[in-house]
Motif scaffolding. Structure first.
Motif, mmCIF file in Angstrom:
data_model
loop_
_atom_site.group_PDB
_atom_site.id
_atom_site.type_symbol
_atom_site.label_atom_id
_atom_site.label_comp_id
_atom_site.label_asym_id
_atom_site.label_seq_id
_atom_site.Cartn_x
_atom_site.Cartn_y
_atom_site.Cartn_z
ATOM 1 N N VAL A 1 0.841 -1.199 0.000
ATOM 2 C CA VAL A 1 0.000 0.000 0.000
ATOM 3 C C VAL A 1 0.877 1.251 0.000
ATOM 4 O O VAL A 1 0.581 2.231 -0.694
ATOM 5 N N LYS A 2 1.963 1.224 0.746
ATOM 6 C CA LYS A 2 2.874 2.372 0.767
ATOM 7 C C LYS A 2 3.485 2.601 -0.606
ATOM 8 O O LYS A 2 3.712 3.749 -1.009
ATOM 9 N N LYS A 3 3.757 1.524 -1.341
ATOM 10 C CA LYS A 3 4.274 1.670 -2.706
ATOM 11 C C LYS A 3 3.236 2.352 -3.596
ATOM 12 O O LYS A 3 3.553 3.239 -4.384
ATOM 13 N N VAL A 4 1.987 1.913 -3.477
ATOM 14 C CA VAL A 4 0.919 2.499 -4.276
ATOM 15 C C VAL A 4 0.765 3.982 -3.957
ATOM 16 O O VAL A 4 0.629 4.824 -4.850
ATOM 17 N N LEU A 5 0.797 4.331 -2.681
ATOM 18 C CA LEU A 5 0.658 5.724 -2.262
ATOM 19 C C LEU A 5 1.800 6.581 -2.799
ATOM 20 O O LEU A 5 1.607 7.750 -3.150
ATOM 21 N N GLN A 6 2.979 5.992 -2.884
ATOM 22 C CA GLN A 6 4.132 6.731 -3.390
ATOM 23 C C GLN A 6 4.026 6.955 -4.894
ATOM 24 O O GLN A 6 4.374 8.028 -5.398
ATOM 25 N N VAL A 7 3.527 5.962 -5.622
ATOM 26 C CA VAL A 7 3.417 6.069 -7.074
ATOM 27 C C VAL A 7 2.335 7.067 -7.475
ATOM 28 O O VAL A 7 2.457 7.772 -8.479
ATOM 29 N N TYR A 8 1.266 7.147 -6.672
ATOM 30 C CA TYR A 8 0.151 8.061 -6.950
ATOM 31 C C TYR A 8 0.060 9.111 -5.838
ATOM 32 O O TYR A 8 -0.837 9.049 -4.995
ATOM 33 N N PRO A 9 0.964 10.081 -5.801
ATOM 34 C CA PRO A 9 1.028 11.021 -4.672
ATOM 35 C C PRO A 9 -0.165 11.959 -4.548
ATOM 36 O O PRO A 9 -0.380 12.526 -3.479
ATOM 37 N N ASN A 10 -0.937 12.130 -5.608
ATOM 38 C CA ASN A 10 -2.071 13.062 -5.564
ATOM 39 C C ASN A 10 -3.417 12.359 -5.639
ATOM 40 O O ASN A 10 -4.443 13.013 -5.828
ATOM 41 N N GLN A 11 -3.432 11.049 -5.467
ATOM 42 C CA GLN A 11 -4.653 10.267 -5.614
ATOM 43 C C GLN A 11 -5.249 9.901 -4.246
ATOM 44 O O GLN A 11 -4.511 9.618 -3.300
ATOM 45 N N HIS A 12 -6.591 9.906 -4.169
ATOM 46 C CA HIS A 12 -7.277 9.432 -2.966
ATOM 47 C C HIS A 12 -7.611 7.949 -3.148
ATOM 48 O O HIS A 12 -8.036 7.534 -4.233
ATOM 49 N N PHE A 13 -7.442 7.172 -2.080
ATOM 50 C CA PHE A 13 -7.636 5.725 -2.155
ATOM 51 C C PHE A 13 -8.697 5.245 -1.172
ATOM 52 O O PHE A 13 -9.009 5.909 -0.181
ATOM 53 N N ILE A 14 -9.238 4.070 -1.463
ATOM 54 C CA ILE A 14 -10.191 3.387 -0.585
ATOM 55 C C ILE A 14 -9.556 2.095 -0.091
ATOM 56 O O ILE A 14 -9.000 1.324 -0.879
ATOM 57 N N VAL A 15 -9.628 1.867 1.209
ATOM 58 C CA VAL A 15 -9.171 0.613 1.813
ATOM 59 C C VAL A 15 -10.340 0.028 2.586
ATOM 60 O O VAL A 15 -10.850 0.657 3.511
ATOM 61 N N LYS A 16 -10.783 -1.169 2.208
ATOM 62 C CA LYS A 16 -11.900 -1.810 2.902
ATOM 63 C C LYS A 16 -11.387 -2.524 4.157
ATOM 64 O O LYS A 16 -10.412 -3.268 4.108
ATOM 65 N N ILE A 17 -12.081 -2.284 5.258
ATOM 66 C CA ILE A 17 -11.756 -2.912 6.539
ATOM 67 C C ILE A 17 -13.048 -3.444 7.130
ATOM 68 O O ILE A 17 -14.041 -2.714 7.215
ATOM 69 N N SER A 18 -13.045 -4.703 7.547
ATOM 70 C CA SER A 18 -14.234 -5.248 8.205
ATOM 71 C C SER A 18 -14.221 -4.846 9.678
ATOM 72 O O SER A 18 -13.162 -4.591 10.265
ATOM 73 N N PHE A 19 -15.398 -4.802 10.275
ATOM 74 C CA PHE A 19 -15.479 -4.487 11.701
ATOM 75 C C PHE A 19 -14.664 -5.492 12.519
ATOM 76 O O PHE A 19 -14.030 -5.132 13.516
ATOM 77 N N GLN A 20 -14.666 -6.762 12.109
ATOM 78 C CA GLN A 20 -13.914 -7.781 12.837
ATOM 79 C C GLN A 20 -12.429 -7.451 12.898
ATOM 80 O O GLN A 20 -11.760 -7.711 13.902
ATOM 81 N N GLN A 21 -11.905 -6.867 11.824
ATOM 82 C CA GLN A 21 -10.474 -6.547 11.791
ATOM 83 C C GLN A 21 -10.097 -5.482 12.822
ATOM 84 O O GLN A 21 -8.950 -5.427 13.265
#
Length: 260
Positions: A86-106
């Motif tokens: 995920v950190k690699k993706v964030l670095q490649v797209y420095p101006n992009q907003h992202f969605i990360v799905k997290i379940s309540f259990q997590q």
């Protein structure tokens, strides 16, 4: 395009192109970048980072809430790999907003909170999309009452908002009361209207359902979003005239943007 070429060059993992979808692979897990477009303007709004797994050469959704409950050691290994990618993706797209799905259990697991704490530097451009049943807790918290679970999860959501994440909650069948309970701790309500949705069989009922949640969101000062598989005549003539915020899913391809 330059970002995508750079990503090909800098990643240590093999990349597989299948039906225009882009996967970042290791031997066990993969990431898929899925775009969300505004159906009115056509603009790219967010990219969802989707984790999947490879089983006997088949690509399957990675059910992370089951992984963290059934095999916490493996979940820890997955989270370490996931954070790095995920950190690699964030670095490649420095101006992009992202969605990360997290379940309540997590949210019950230390590994998950450490992941989100370590991503704090980019939290203002990450939406945490909450999915699943909030009343299903791991064995270590099985003594929790419904009220205990709600209080525990509200505390986690307060922490995530303090870290400046944008919090989205999926509206799911059978969990309406939970959605109402957590509305004060989130920024957005989201409903996925897929082609398999039973509400498509009754347009009057669908409009009432969407109107209820739109009004509830306005009352609670949160956003309301409808996600569809693709923009078509139904979206244009049924959803958009009701002034709904509608987005569609699309996948990346080097030849341009193509619908699913």
């Amino acid at each position: 395009m330059a970002h995508m070429l750079y990503y090909l060059e800098c990643t240590n993992f093999h990349m597989l192109f299948w039906k225009g979808e882009i996967f970042i692979l290791n031997q066990k897990y993969q990431l898929l970048l899925q775009n969300e477009y505004d159906t009115k303007s056509g603009d790219l709004v967010k990219k969802e980072i989707v984790a999947i797994k490879k089983t006997k050469n088949l690509l399957e959704d990675l059910t992370t809430h089951l992984l963290c409950v059934t095999n916490q050691t493996e979940y820890g290994k997955f989270i370490n790999w996931y954070e790095m990618e995920v950190k690699k993706v964030l670095q490649v797209y420095p101006n992009q907003h992202f969605i990360v799905k997290i379940s309540f259990q997590q949210l019950y697991f230390r590994e998950t909170m450490l992941l989100l704490e370590n991503l704090q530097k980019d939290s203002r451009r990450i939406t945490i999309e909450l999915v699943g049943d909030s009343q299903i807790s791991p064995n270590s918290k099985e003594h929790f009452s419904a009220e205990d679970s709600d209080a525990f999860l509200k505390g986690k959501l307060k922490m995530l908002r303090k870290w400046h994440y944008f919090i989205s909650k999926h509206i799911e069948s059978g969990a309406i009361e939970q959605t109402l309970i957590f509305t004060p701790y989130i920024d957005e309500l989201k409903y996925s209207l897929t082609q398999k949705s039973k509400l498509l069989n009754n347009i009057t009922e669908l409009k009432f359902f969407l109107s209820f949640w739109k009004n509830w969101a306005e009352l609670r000062f949160v956003d309301f979003l409808v996600l569809v598989d693709e923009k078509n005549e139904f979206v244009s003539y049924v959803l958009l005239p009701d002034e709904l915020n509608v987005r569609c899913k699309m996948y990346e391809n080097f030849g341009g943007m193509v619908s699913e």
